[in-house]
Design an enzyme around this catalytic site. Structure first.
Site, PDB file in Angstrom:
ATOM      1  N   SER A  24       0.821  -1.219   0.000  1.00 30.66           N
ATOM      2  CA  SER A  24       0.000   0.000   0.000  1.00 30.66           C
ATOM      3  C   SER A  24       0.852   1.264   0.000  1.00 30.66           C
ATOM      4  O   SER A  24       0.314   2.369  -0.076  1.00 30.66           O
ATOM      5  CB  SER A  24      -0.937  -0.001   1.217  1.00 30.66           C
ATOM      6  OG  SER A  24      -0.170   0.005   2.411  1.00 30.66           O
ATOM      7  N   GLU A  93       7.240  -1.121  10.277  1.00 26.23           N
ATOM      8  CA  GLU A  93       6.764  -2.474  10.613  1.00 26.23           C
ATOM      9  C   GLU A  93       6.334  -2.550  12.085  1.00 26.23           C
ATOM     10  O   GLU A  93       6.628  -3.520  12.798  1.00 26.23           O
ATOM     11  CB  GLU A  93       7.845  -3.524  10.325  1.00 26.23           C
ATOM     12  CG  GLU A  93       8.352  -3.524   8.884  1.00 26.23           C
ATOM     13  CD  GLU A  93       7.335  -3.999   7.859  1.00 26.23           C
ATOM     14  OE1 GLU A  93       6.210  -4.378   8.253  1.00 26.23           O
ATOM     15  OE2 GLU A  93       7.656  -3.961   6.664  1.00 26.23           O
ATOM     16  N   CYS A 152      -9.513  -6.951  -9.263  1.00 28.74           N
ATOM     17  CA  CYS A 152     -10.492  -6.076  -9.926  1.00 28.74           C
ATOM     18  C   CYS A 152     -10.030  -4.639 -10.085  1.00 28.74           C
ATOM     19  O   CYS A 152     -10.716  -3.847 -10.742  1.00 28.74           O
ATOM     20  CB  CYS A 152     -11.830  -6.129  -9.195  1.00 28.74           C
ATOM     21  SG  CYS A 152     -11.857  -5.128  -7.697  1.00 28.74           S
TER      22      CYS A 152
HETATM   23 ZN    ZN Z   1     -11.276  -6.492  -5.882  1.00 26.12          ZN
END
Ligand code: ZN
Length: 203
Positions: A24, A93, A152
């Protein structure tokens, strides 16, 4: 994008948390903030848990190889020991530290230090990870960054493990994880449960 508060009053401590899934950009954001503090001629130190040994013993390394020199510590108490004379402290972390990190961060901030914490907010089971939820609660500022869902393309907040087993996230094994959005994570977990049922029909 996060913008630094006016650091006119250098002696004012506070706590910032940068959290999110794997891939991320948490560490990149931590490094960005620390570099800006350094440009402002503030004294900066970075810590990480000793167990994080991927790539390099002494550098905070993010996936884009934007490294900063860091001090590996065995426990959160050692951060207090090394943080004399610091204006800004980064902790990478942070999910791997025990709950004593919460008190350590409070002490540092109360001493006038700006504390920037980066860590995984959830483990691969989607459960809050280590001291992260408490750190988010006591922080002045929380930034949640997102990866991109591998299935997606939506924003992803889950670190889905693609191999079997129930051990918590092991660093250096990032290839065994994929970031997924809520919908795709739910589907993946359902598929996994279905596979287990098929393999053990008696369950
Ligand atoms: Zn997804």
């Amino acid at each position: 994008m996060f913008l630094e508060k006016d650091s006119h009053n250098k002696s004012k401590g506070w706590i910032e948390v940068v959290c999110g899934s794997m891939f991320s950009g948490k560490t990149e954001e931590l490094i960005r903030r620390l570099n800006r503090a350094r440009i402002a001629k503030l004294r900066v130190e970075i810590f990480k848990p000793g167990i994080d040994t991927r790539y390099s013993e002494e550098d905070v390394v993010s996936h884009n190889a934007n490294a900063l020199h860091s001090i590996p510590v065995e426990n959160a108490q050692q951060i207090l020991f090394y943080s004399n004379e610091c204006d800004v402290i980064g902790i990478d972390e942070a999910q791997f530290f025990g709950n004593e990190l919460i008190d350590v961060c409070q002490q540092l901030a109360n001493q006038g230090i700006r504390v920037i914490i980066a860590g995984l907010d959830m483990d691969f089971m989607g459960k809050p990870f280590g001291p992260m939820p408490q750190l988010m609660a006591i922080a002045e500022d929380v930034t949640k960054v997102h990866a991109i869902c591998m299935r997606c393309g939506s924003l992803a907040q889950y670190s889905h493990r693609t191999i079997a087993g129930d051990k918590l996230v092991v660093l250096g094994e990032t290839e065994s994880y994929e970031p997924l959005c809520r919908e795709c994570y739910m589907k993946a977990m359902a598929e996994k449960a279905q596979k287990e049922t098929n393999a053990n029909p008696s369950l």
